[in-house]
Scaffold this motif. Structure first.
Motif, PDB file in Angstrom:
ATOM      1  N   ASN A 235       0.818  -1.206   0.000  1.00  0.00           N
ATOM      2  CA  ASN A 235       0.000   0.000   0.000  1.00  0.00           C
ATOM      3  C   ASN A 235       0.854   1.259   0.000  1.00  0.00           C
ATOM      4  OD1 ASN A 235      -2.445  -1.418   0.080  1.00  0.00           O
ATOM      5  ND2 ASN A 235      -2.324  -1.610   2.302  1.00  0.00           N
ATOM      6  N   PRO A 236       0.296   2.368  -0.507  1.00  0.00           N
ATOM      7  CA  PRO A 236       0.967   3.662  -0.403  1.00  0.00           C
ATOM      8  C   PRO A 236       1.125   4.070   1.051  1.00  0.00           C
ATOM      9  CG  PRO A 236      -0.803   3.740  -2.019  1.00  0.00           C
ATOM     10  CD  PRO A 236      -0.964   2.462  -1.262  1.00  0.00           C
ATOM     11  N   ASN A 237       1.815   5.185   1.282  1.00  0.00           N
ATOM     12  CA  ASN A 237       2.097   5.601   2.653  1.00  0.00           C
ATOM     13  C   ASN A 237       0.920   6.308   3.302  1.00  0.00           C
ATOM     14  OD1 ASN A 237       2.558   8.741   2.450  1.00  0.00           O
ATOM     15  ND2 ASN A 237       3.612   7.857   0.697  1.00  0.00           N
ATOM     16  N   THR A 238      -0.159   6.560   2.564  1.00  0.00           N
ATOM     17  CA  THR A 238      -1.381   7.115   3.138  1.00  0.00           C
ATOM     18  C   THR A 238      -2.553   6.306   2.601  1.00  0.00           C
ATOM     19  OG1 THR A 238      -1.959   8.694   1.393  1.00  0.00           O
ATOM     20  CG2 THR A 238      -0.322   9.410   3.016  1.00  0.00           C
ATOM     21  N   SER A 239      -3.742   6.657   3.041  1.00  0.00           N
ATOM     22  CA  SER A 239      -4.936   5.939   2.576  1.00  0.00           C
ATOM     23  C   SER A 239      -5.482   6.506   1.272  1.00  0.00           C
ATOM     24  CB  SER A 239      -6.026   6.007   3.647  1.00  0.00           C
ATOM     25  OG  SER A 239      -6.365   7.361   3.923  1.00  0.00           O
TER      26      SER A 239
END
Length: 212
Positions: free
Chosen positions: A66-70
């Motif tokens: 996953n990316p570092n944020t949602s």
């Protein structure tokens, strides 16, 4: 007269202090919006960076980790890219630093999930010379983002490069949110200190005259 001299000195010192404290963001590459959700692609340039070796810059959006944020459009970069020639898949991406000076580089790094540390290596280079250390870590079951910080001096028109290091098998470390900030030169701080010293001298002279 002394009042005006004191005010002028204070203003000069405050002006120097303000300029010394003002760090300037040169660029901030987030790669957001460059890749659709649940897809990846290899491109030759992205968000100010250009491929300088290897097949290209791989952009990912929730394919392997996953990316570092949602945020769904939060894309990150993998440089151990697909489509390498004769199995040589490690890539690098570069961009110019126009002005000479002192800089702070910050970026997010994550090992690719379930991949060995030997394959997850990322290195940062200035004019083809690596700025230690190499960032590498064993990949867990999910992405694990951490903030990395490097400080260096760059001559004018330098080239900053991110490169995949280690095993080249199309699987490697991730980078995201790359920010370069110009910081004040030591000479600026020296001027500020001299200004404060001058202000101190004026204050001492004023107290001496008042006492007299």
């Amino acid at each position: 007269m002394r009042k005006y001299l004191l005010a002028g000195t204070a203003a000069a010192v405050l002006g120097i202090a303000g300029s010394a404290q003002a760090a300037t963001v040169v660029f901030f590459s987030t790669f957001n919006g460059l890749q659709p959700l649940n897809t990846w692609s290899v491109v030759q340039s992205a968000d100010g960076w250009t491929t300088s070796s290897g097949p290209g810059i791989e952009l990912q959006n929730r394919v392997a980790g996953n990316p570092n944020t949602s945020a769904e459009d939060d894309v990150f970069v993998e440089l151990d890219s697909h489509n390498g020639l004769n199995g040589l898949n490690n890539s690098s991406m570069s961009r110019k630093i126009t002005n000479g000076g002192s800089y702070v580089l910050q970026f997010l790094y994550s090992p690719r999930p379930t991949v060995s540390a030997e394959s997850n290596g990322i290195g940062v280079f200035l004019n083809n010379v690596q700025i230690p250390p190499t960032f590498q870590q064993l990949g867990n079951s999910q992405t694990s983002w951490s903030l990395k910080t490097l400080q260096f001096y760059a001559p004018a028109n330098s080239t900053l490069t991110f490169s995949a290091l280690g095993t080249s098998e199309t699987l490697g470390g991730y980078v995201d949110d790359i920010k370069l900030t110009a910081v004040p030169e030591p000479a600026t701080w020296a001027m500020m200190i001299m200004g404060f010293a001058g202000l101190g001298a004026v204050l001492r002279r004023r107290r001496t005259l008042a006492t007299a």
